[in-house]
Every structure is written in C-alpha cells, then in structure tokens.
Design a protein around this motif. Structure first.
Motif, PDB file in Angstrom:
ATOM      1  N   SER A   1       0.770  -1.218  -0.127  1.00 29.85           N
ATOM      2  CA  SER A   1       0.072   0.033   0.081  1.00 29.85           C
ATOM      3  C   SER A   1       1.004   1.320  -0.090  1.00 29.85           C
ATOM      4  CB  SER A   1      -0.921   0.009   1.223  1.00 29.85           C
ATOM      5  OG  SER A   1      -1.393   1.242   1.293  1.00 29.85           O
TER       6      SER A   1
ATOM      7  N   LEU B   1      -3.907  -0.901  -4.400  1.00 35.35           N
ATOM      8  CA  LEU B   1      -2.884  -1.922  -4.003  1.00 35.35           C
ATOM      9  C   LEU B   1      -1.971  -2.024  -5.198  1.00 35.35           C
ATOM     10  CD1 LEU B   1      -4.352  -4.703  -1.964  1.00 35.35           C
ATOM     11  CD2 LEU B   1      -3.062  -3.004  -0.997  1.00 35.35           C
TER      12      LEU B   1
ATOM     13  N   THR C   1       4.152  -3.197   3.122  1.00 39.27           N
ATOM     14  CA  THR C   1       3.755  -4.652   2.696  1.00 39.27           C
ATOM     15  C   THR C   1       2.493  -5.040   3.408  1.00 39.27           C
ATOM     16  OG1 THR C   1       5.053  -5.830   4.221  1.00 39.27           O
ATOM     17  CG2 THR C   1       5.995  -5.368   2.059  1.00 39.27           C
ATOM     18  N   LEU C   2       1.391  -5.573   2.800  1.00 43.77           N
ATOM     19  CA  LEU C   2       0.380  -6.018   3.614  1.00 43.77           C
ATOM     20  C   LEU C   2       0.407  -6.923   4.781  1.00 43.77           C
ATOM     21  CD1 LEU C   2      -2.281  -6.758   0.601  1.00 43.77           C
ATOM     22  CD2 LEU C   2      -1.696  -4.426   2.010  1.00 43.77           C
ATOM     23  N   GLU C   3       1.621  -7.710   4.741  1.00 43.76           N
ATOM     24  CA  GLU C   3       1.840  -8.461   5.642  1.00 43.76           C
ATOM     25  C   GLU C   3       2.534  -7.588   7.412  1.00 43.76           C
ATOM     26  OE1 GLU C   3       4.728 -11.388   4.547  1.00 43.76           O
ATOM     27  OE2 GLU C   3       3.401 -12.553   3.590  1.00 43.76           O
TER      28      GLU C   3
ATOM     29  N   LEU D   1      -3.422  -7.556   9.756  1.00 46.45           N
ATOM     30  CA  LEU D   1      -4.258  -7.401   8.501  1.00 46.45           C
ATOM     31  C   LEU D   1      -4.551  -8.858   7.979  1.00 46.45           C
ATOM     32  CD1 LEU D   1      -5.935  -5.865   6.413  1.00 46.45           C
ATOM     33  CD2 LEU D   1      -3.956  -5.340   5.444  1.00 46.45           C
TER      34      LEU D   1
ATOM     35  N   ILE E   1      -9.827  -1.636   3.905  1.00 47.23           N
ATOM     36  CA  ILE E   1      -9.634  -3.063   3.988  1.00 47.23           C
ATOM     37  C   ILE E   1     -10.580  -4.081   3.097  1.00 47.23           C
ATOM     38  CG2 ILE E   1      -9.609  -4.983   6.022  1.00 47.23           C
ATOM     39  CD1 ILE E   1      -8.362  -2.934   7.909  1.00 47.23           C
TER      40      ILE E   1
ATOM     41  N   TRP F   1      -9.311  -3.601  -0.316  1.00 47.57           N
ATOM     42  CA  TRP F   1      -8.125  -4.477  -0.673  1.00 47.57           C
ATOM     43  C   TRP F   1      -8.453  -5.712  -0.654  1.00 47.57           C
ATOM     44  CZ3 TRP F   1      -4.317  -2.113   3.748  1.00 47.57           C
ATOM     45  CH2 TRP F   1      -3.979  -0.870   3.458  1.00 47.57           C
ATOM     46  N   TYR F   2      -9.108  -6.172   0.574  1.00 41.14           N
ATOM     47  CA  TYR F   2      -9.714  -7.658   0.337  1.00 41.14           C
ATOM     48  C   TYR F   2     -10.442  -8.231  -1.046  1.00 41.14           C
ATOM     49  CZ  TYR F   2     -11.855 -12.180   1.312  1.00 41.14           C
ATOM     50  OH  TYR F   2     -12.308 -13.573   0.856  1.00 41.14           O
TER      51      TYR F   2
END
Length: 134
Positions: A8, A15, A49-51, A64, A112, A115-116
């Motif tokens: 992000s 994204l 990073t999403l992680e 997340l 969120i 993004w999903y």
C-alpha cells in the motif's frame, strides 16, 4: 497466505505489486485493471507491505492477514464498501473482534474491504507465506 510482494502506498488508492528496484526507487504495478507501472522514491513516499500492516486492538494489534483469513473463512463475502457505517462496523466486529473502535475509523474498514476484494482472486492469496529468515 503470501502477500509479501503487495504494498500500500501512502497517498495512492488501491494496492500495488512490488516488481523490482532501480536507482530511482521501487517499481510498482497497480493491481487494478489498468496495470500501470510506476516508480516510487522511498525518500519521499511511504509504503507498507500487507504482511506488515496491523490495526489497533483493545489489548494488542491485529494483523491485517488475520483479518483477511477471517473474511475468507466466513465464505469470503464482504459488505459493499459504500455501505452504511454501522453495517461496516458490525461486519468488522465479526472479522476483527477486539479492534479498538475509537481508533479504527470507518474509512479504515472501507480500505480493508476494498483491499480484500482486490486480492481475493489472486493466486498469492492461496499460497503459503515463505518461512521468515533466521
């Protein structure tokens, strides 16, 4: 779930996939239908990073990825991101129990959900994350 290459970028919607690096910064490709490639300079742009993204919890931060896993386990359906704030909050109470409702805003929930919905069809969503480096 292997989302390590997805980022992000602060100030940019959507994204991006991290494609590589050059002298000017990181090369990113948007994950929307446009597939636009761009270079961002890390000296002037923040990205995560999403992680690595977490949300505020009442006792501890919630990853997340844990929220994405919970959505996926609940048949993967999400409300429309443009739905009423109360409906979004109710949904988020189910998938992120214990989140801090005073610091997690409706705009965060919308982001969120968006993004999903962007990543749910990608094979990366089904892959196992690589083991952390030791």
């Amino acid at each position: 779930m292997n989302l390590r290459a997805l980022v992000s970028v602060t100030g940019k919607p959507g994204l991006y996939k991290l494609m590589g690096q050059n002298k000017g910064g990181f090369i990113l490709e948007s994950l929307d239908n446009t597939k636009i490639k761009s270079v961002v300079n890390l000296n002037t742009t923040k990205m995560a990073t999403l992680e690595d993204i977490t949300i505020y919890g009442e006792e501890e931060e919630i990853r997340l990825l844990a929220i994405f896993e919970k959505i996926k386990a609940n048949d993967g359906t999400t409300p429309d991101a443009k739905a009423d704030g109360n409906a979004l909050r109710e949904f988020f109470r189910e998938v992120a129990p214990g989140h801090d409702e005073t610091r997690v805003y409706t705009s965060d929930i919308k982001k969120i959900i968006n993004w999903y919905n962007i990543i749910k069809e990608f094979p990366l969503f089904e892959e196992e994350a690589p083991a952390p480096l030791q």
